[in-house]
Every structure is written in C-alpha cells, then in structure tokens.
Design a protein around this motif. Structure first.
Motif, mmCIF file in Angstrom:
data_model
loop_
_atom_site.group_PDB
_atom_site.id
_atom_site.type_symbol
_atom_site.label_atom_id
_atom_site.label_comp_id
_atom_site.label_asym_id
_atom_site.label_seq_id
_atom_site.Cartn_x
_atom_site.Cartn_y
_atom_site.Cartn_z
ATOM 1 N N ALA A 88 0.909 -4.603 5.288
ATOM 2 C CA ALA A 88 0.171 -5.028 6.481
ATOM 3 C C ALA A 88 -0.841 -6.088 6.067
ATOM 4 O O ALA A 88 -1.405 -6.025 4.974
ATOM 5 C CB ALA A 88 -0.540 -3.839 7.117
ATOM 6 N N TYR A 89 -1.028 -7.059 6.940
ATOM 7 C CA TYR A 89 -2.004 -8.099 6.654
ATOM 8 C C TYR A 89 -2.860 -8.339 7.886
ATOM 9 O O TYR A 89 -2.444 -8.134 9.018
ATOM 10 C CB TYR A 89 -1.349 -9.379 6.135
ATOM 11 N N SER A 90 -4.081 -8.776 7.614
ATOM 12 C CA SER A 90 -5.034 -9.005 8.690
ATOM 13 C C SER A 90 -4.623 -10.204 9.525
ATOM 14 O O SER A 90 -3.829 -11.043 9.087
ATOM 15 C CB SER A 90 -6.438 -9.216 8.107
ATOM 16 N N GLY A 91 -5.183 -10.294 10.711
ATOM 17 C CA GLY A 91 -4.863 -11.385 11.627
ATOM 18 C C GLY A 91 -5.144 -12.763 11.054
ATOM 19 O O GLY A 91 -4.420 -13.714 11.335
ATOM 20 N N ASP A 92 -6.163 -12.863 10.204
ATOM 21 C CA ASP A 92 -6.473 -14.157 9.602
ATOM 22 C C ASP A 92 -5.725 -14.371 8.283
ATOM 23 O O ASP A 92 -5.855 -15.409 7.656
ATOM 24 C CB ASP A 92 -7.979 -14.316 9.386
ATOM 25 N N GLY A 93 -4.920 -13.384 7.874
ATOM 26 C CA GLY A 93 -4.117 -13.505 6.664
ATOM 27 C C GLY A 93 -4.889 -13.394 5.367
ATOM 28 O O GLY A 93 -4.345 -13.635 4.296
ATOM 29 N N LYS A 94 -6.141 -12.984 5.432
ATOM 30 C CA LYS A 94 -6.972 -12.932 4.222
ATOM 31 C C LYS A 94 -6.939 -11.576 3.523
ATOM 32 O O LYS A 94 -7.331 -11.464 2.371
ATOM 33 C CB LYS A 94 -8.418 -13.295 4.563
ATOM 34 N N LYS A 95 -6.483 -10.547 4.224
ATOM 35 C CA LYS A 95 -6.489 -9.209 3.639
ATOM 36 C C LYS A 95 -5.098 -8.594 3.772
ATOM 37 O O LYS A 95 -4.498 -8.630 4.852
ATOM 38 C CB LYS A 95 -7.533 -8.338 4.343
ATOM 39 N N TYR A 96 -4.603 -8.036 2.665
ATOM 40 C CA TYR A 96 -3.308 -7.353 2.636
ATOM 41 C C TYR A 96 -3.501 -5.931 2.144
ATOM 42 O O TYR A 96 -4.329 -5.685 1.271
ATOM 43 C CB TYR A 96 -2.350 -8.053 1.667
ATOM 44 N N ILE A 97 -2.711 -5.019 2.706
ATOM 45 C CA ILE A 97 -2.711 -3.646 2.205
ATOM 46 C C ILE A 97 -1.267 -3.171 2.068
ATOM 47 O O ILE A 97 -0.380 -3.612 2.794
ATOM 48 C CB ILE A 97 -3.503 -2.668 3.112
ATOM 49 N N GLY A 98 -1.071 -2.270 1.123
ATOM 50 C CA GLY A 98 0.214 -1.602 0.943
ATOM 51 C C GLY A 98 0.030 -0.125 1.230
ATOM 52 O O GLY A 98 -0.950 0.487 0.788
ATOM 53 N N VAL A 99 0.962 0.450 1.996
ATOM 54 C CA VAL A 99 0.832 1.838 2.437
ATOM 55 C C VAL A 99 2.091 2.612 2.067
ATOM 56 O O VAL A 99 3.206 2.148 2.325
ATOM 57 C CB VAL A 99 0.611 1.913 3.965
ATOM 58 N N GLN A 100 1.910 3.778 1.472
ATOM 59 C CA GLN A 100 3.015 4.698 1.275
ATOM 60 C C GLN A 100 2.955 5.721 2.397
ATOM 61 O O GLN A 100 1.880 6.206 2.748
ATOM 62 C CB GLN A 100 2.932 5.409 -0.081
ATOM 63 N N VAL A 101 4.115 6.031 2.965
ATOM 64 C CA VAL A 101 4.203 6.979 4.074
ATOM 65 C C VAL A 101 5.074 8.156 3.649
ATOM 66 O O VAL A 101 6.170 7.965 3.115
ATOM 67 C CB VAL A 101 4.811 6.320 5.329
ATOM 68 N N LYS A 102 4.580 9.352 3.889
ATOM 69 C CA LYS A 102 5.360 10.567 3.664
ATOM 70 C C LYS A 102 5.435 11.285 5.000
ATOM 71 O O LYS A 102 4.413 11.628 5.586
ATOM 72 C CB LYS A 102 4.698 11.477 2.614
ATOM 73 N N ALA A 103 6.641 11.472 5.491
ATOM 74 C CA ALA A 103 6.838 12.112 6.797
ATOM 75 C C ALA A 103 7.469 13.482 6.613
ATOM 76 O O ALA A 103 8.380 13.661 5.797
ATOM 77 C CB ALA A 103 7.723 11.242 7.679
ATOM 78 N N LEU A 104 6.992 14.432 7.400
ATOM 79 C CA LEU A 104 7.455 15.815 7.321
ATOM 80 C C LEU A 104 7.743 16.333 8.721
ATOM 81 O O LEU A 104 7.052 15.978 9.672
ATOM 82 C CB LEU A 104 6.377 16.691 6.678
#
Length: 138
Positions: free
Chosen positions: A41-57
């Motif tokens: 995911a990245y911010s609207g201005d493109g300056k911040k990025y994050i990576g997310v791990q998802v675990k679904a149960l």
C-alpha cells in the motif's frame, strides 16, 4: 457454512484491502501464495509505502507461523478471524508477532504459533490507527 481455505484467505485479504482503502491507502494485493507480504500500500502522494502480511481464519484460532520466525516480515500484520460471519481484524507489528509467538515442539519438530489469547486483545482489535492514514489526513 464451511469455506475452503483458499476462500478464507481471499476473504481476509480483500477485507484488509478494503479497510486500508478506507484509510486513504492505494492498495495492491501481491501474488497469492508467494512468500513475503500479501499487500503493498502506498500513500496518496506516493511518499510512504507499507507492506502487510495477512492471516485469515474461519474462526478464533491459533495462527500458524511456521518452523521459524523468519517469515514474519513486512511493516504490519493483520489477522482476520471469523471471516465468513463477523470479520474481526487484529493489527500487530512483526516485532510484536515475534514477541508473542508460542514455540511448540511435537515429536522433535518445532513450530511457532500465535495463540488467540495473545492476539485477540483490545490493544490489537480493530486497531487500524496503528497503521495510520494513507491520505493527507496522516
């Protein structure tokens, strides 16, 4: 209703993408079953990025972490349980996941788990604010 594991995973992934989108993030799921993060995911201005791990149960259950804690990566972990009836998300950092991990040993084999009583607490429940906003409301 009993859902196939792949469907449970998809539901948790897209629930997470939906919630991040509501926070203003531009969200892209990664290739399914690839090692690593599940969402970029990245911010609207493109300056911040994050990576997310998802675990679904499908229910409130332990989260399998594998034989080592090496696969605990990304900026955030989102655990979504009860995906087909009442999705509830728990937002943690990878450091917190490693800290709370339970080490099990059976027949000489080691495995790590995140027990429900470790992640299903008020501190993490619905705590999307831990991730923050991806738009100008950051």
């Amino acid at each position: 209703m009993k859902l196939d594991g792949q469907i449970v995973g998809n539901a948790g992934l897209y629930f997470t993408c939906y919630q991040l989108s509501l926070l203003g993030w531009n969200v892209m799921p990664t290739a399914r079953n690839a090692r690593g993060i599940d969402v970029v995911a990245y911010s609207g201005d493109g300056k911040k990025y994050i990576g997310v791990q998802v675990k679904a149960l499908s229910k409130r259950a332990p989260v399998p972490l594998g034989k080592t804690l090496d696969k605990v990566m990304g900026d955030f972990w989102v655990i979504v349980n009860k995906v087909s009836i009442d999705p509830t998300a728990f937002i943690l950092t990878p450091d917190k996941v490693r800290q709370l991990a339970h080490r099990g040993e059976k027949e000489g084999r080691v495995s790590f788990w995140l027990q429900p009583n470790a992640y299903d607490v008020d501190e993490f429940r619905g705590a999307w604010s831990r991730i923050g906003r991806g738009d100008s409301g950051s």
